[in-house]
Design a protein around this motif. Structure first.
Motif, PDB file in Angstrom:
ATOM      1  N   GLU A 192       1.945  -1.788   8.327  1.00 34.27           N
ATOM      2  CA  GLU A 192       3.037  -1.032   7.733  1.00 34.27           C
ATOM      3  C   GLU A 192       2.551   0.260   7.100  1.00 34.27           C
ATOM      4  O   GLU A 192       3.195   1.300   7.210  1.00 34.27           O
ATOM      5  CB  GLU A 192       3.764  -1.896   6.704  1.00 34.27           C
ATOM      6  CG  GLU A 192       5.087  -1.329   6.237  1.00 34.27           C
ATOM      7  CD  GLU A 192       6.127  -1.270   7.347  1.00 34.27           C
ATOM      8  OE1 GLU A 192       6.956  -0.325   7.322  1.00 34.27           O
ATOM      9  OE2 GLU A 192       6.116  -2.155   8.237  1.00 34.27           O
ATOM     10  N   GLU A 193       1.390   0.212   6.411  1.00 39.34           N
ATOM     11  CA  GLU A 193       0.897   1.383   5.693  1.00 39.34           C
ATOM     12  C   GLU A 193       0.412   2.494   6.623  1.00 39.34           C
ATOM     13  O   GLU A 193       0.151   3.614   6.171  1.00 39.34           O
ATOM     14  CB  GLU A 193      -0.234   0.995   4.736  1.00 39.34           C
ATOM     15  CG  GLU A 193      -1.503   0.467   5.378  1.00 39.34           C
ATOM     16  CD  GLU A 193      -1.489  -1.047   5.582  1.00 39.34           C
ATOM     17  OE1 GLU A 193      -2.572  -1.615   5.820  1.00 39.34           O
ATOM     18  OE2 GLU A 193      -0.391  -1.649   5.505  1.00 39.34           O
ATOM     19  N   LYS A 195       2.203   3.287   9.483  1.00 40.12           N
ATOM     20  CA  LYS A 195       3.341   3.743  10.283  1.00 40.12           C
ATOM     21  C   LYS A 195       3.807   5.116   9.814  1.00 40.12           C
ATOM     22  O   LYS A 195       3.601   5.491   8.666  1.00 40.12           O
ATOM     23  CB  LYS A 195       4.477   2.730  10.191  1.00 40.12           C
ATOM     24  CG  LYS A 195       4.141   1.424  10.909  1.00 40.12           C
ATOM     25  CD  LYS A 195       5.292   0.441  10.852  1.00 40.12           C
ATOM     26  CE  LYS A 195       4.929  -0.834  11.609  1.00 40.12           C
ATOM     27  NZ  LYS A 195       6.022  -1.839  11.558  1.00 40.12           N
TER      28      LYS A 195
END
Length: 339
Positions: A192-193, A195
């Protein structure tokens, strides 16, 4: 704070050079990415106007370099202008260019990593690295490493902070951090970090049939420029190449950088700014980063329109900067020792 808080987006590079003439005269300056009608040319003209000892113009195309050099010699015949060709998408070319520079000068006072490129389709460097990450970050990373002995030599003979490395980035860095799990932009799954910023405007979020995301590739490379600078800030102070001097410069210039953009992309980019600078105005922030004595001590990272400006939070994270540093060393196949 900079020395001239009244300067802004319309400030002339020639004005900045004139104001800081004493920090140019008799010094050696190297600028990459120099071509006609570009920010590199505006930067070179501004430096040349104040009599540097040697002005080295570095770029991929010799004909374009010769054109700029000829123009500058006509206006400033007393300046020693040298041209060196380099392909930042080839580490062999970078090493050859660095050796040529070392044969011209024994010290380098100011290094301006101005070169940058954007691509709409997937391409690779000679070493098999996605070309925007490779040419916009890994290439300058290696070239700066090879220039470091000359920079250290200059720092021995200059006040602390007067020897500087200026890296050019873009506000576009805000769209993507470093995709460590997919730095070649092959559309692999990332945590997620890693993206992209969301939601992206459709044009900027475009994905090609092969999974390539050209805007994200460019944005990643520009984030890498900021993080590279951050790491240099943390580790070069002991050499007299002061940390604040490695500054990132935002430019909103109508130049040849986006020559591959299609009409849709060009229109989307045009809407991001209400004022597009000429090449002289585009050079002004670079000149502030390279010359302003207020920047001799650490006080900021990112400049826009001749003043400090906040960068994205992920571009200020020392842990990400360190991780990128080690990845970059792996991709050039050797350590970049700052001691």
């Amino acid at each position: 704070m900079t020395s001239n808080p009244e300067w802004g987006e319309k400030t002339s590079g020639l004005e900045v050079a004139s104001t800081y003439a004493q920090y140019i005269k008799g010094r050696n300056v190297l600028i990459t990415g120099v071509a006609p009608a570009g920010v590199g040319e505006g930067t070179a003209i501004a430096f040349a106007s104040q009599k540097p000892a040697t002005l080295i113009l570095v770029s991929r195309t010799k004909e374009k370099l010769d054109s700029v050099a000829s123009h500058i010699r006509e206006s400033y015949p007393e300046v020693d202008i040298r041209v060196v060709t380099i392909d930042l998408a080839s580490q062999a070319s970078i090493r050859k260019a660095a050796a040529e520079v070392a044969g011209i000068i024994s010290k380098l006072d100011i290094l301006v990593n101005n070169a940058g490129a954007t691509y709409n389709a997937r391409r690779w460097t000679a070493e098999g690295i996605e070309i925007q990450f490779g040419a916009n970050h890994i290439g300058p990373f290696l070239f700066t490493k090879l220039m470091l002995p000359l920079l250290k030599e200059a720092a021995k003979q200059s006040p602390a902070g007067a020897t500087r490395i200026v890296n050019l980035s873009s506000h576009g860095h805000r769209l993507s951090t470093i995709r460590f799990h997919d730095y070649n932009i092959e559309n692999k799954e990332v945590p997620e970090e890693e993206k992209p910023f969301s939601p992206l405007p459709p044009t900027f979020g475009r994905i090609q049939e092969d999974g390539y995301m050209p805007t994200i590739a460019y944005s990643q490379s520009k984030t890498a420029n900021v993080l590279f600078t951050l790491y240099l800030q943390e580790h070069l102070q002991a050499n007299g190449i002061m940390s604040t001097d490695q500054l990132i410069v935002r430019i909103g210039v109508d130049s040849q950088l986006g020559r591959e953009h299609d009409e849709e992309m060009a229109d989307a980019i045009a809407k991001t700014s209400t004022f597009w600078k000429n090449c002289d105005q585009g050079a002004s922030t670079t000149l502030v980063a390279a010359l302003d004595p207020a920047l001799n001590t650490r006080g900021g990272l990112y400049l826009a329109d001749c003043q400090f400006f906040p960068s994205a939070d992920f571009a200020k994270d020392p842990n990400i900067a360190e991780r990128l540093w080690y990845l970059s060393e792996d991709l050039i196949g050797e350590k970049f020792n700052l001691e």
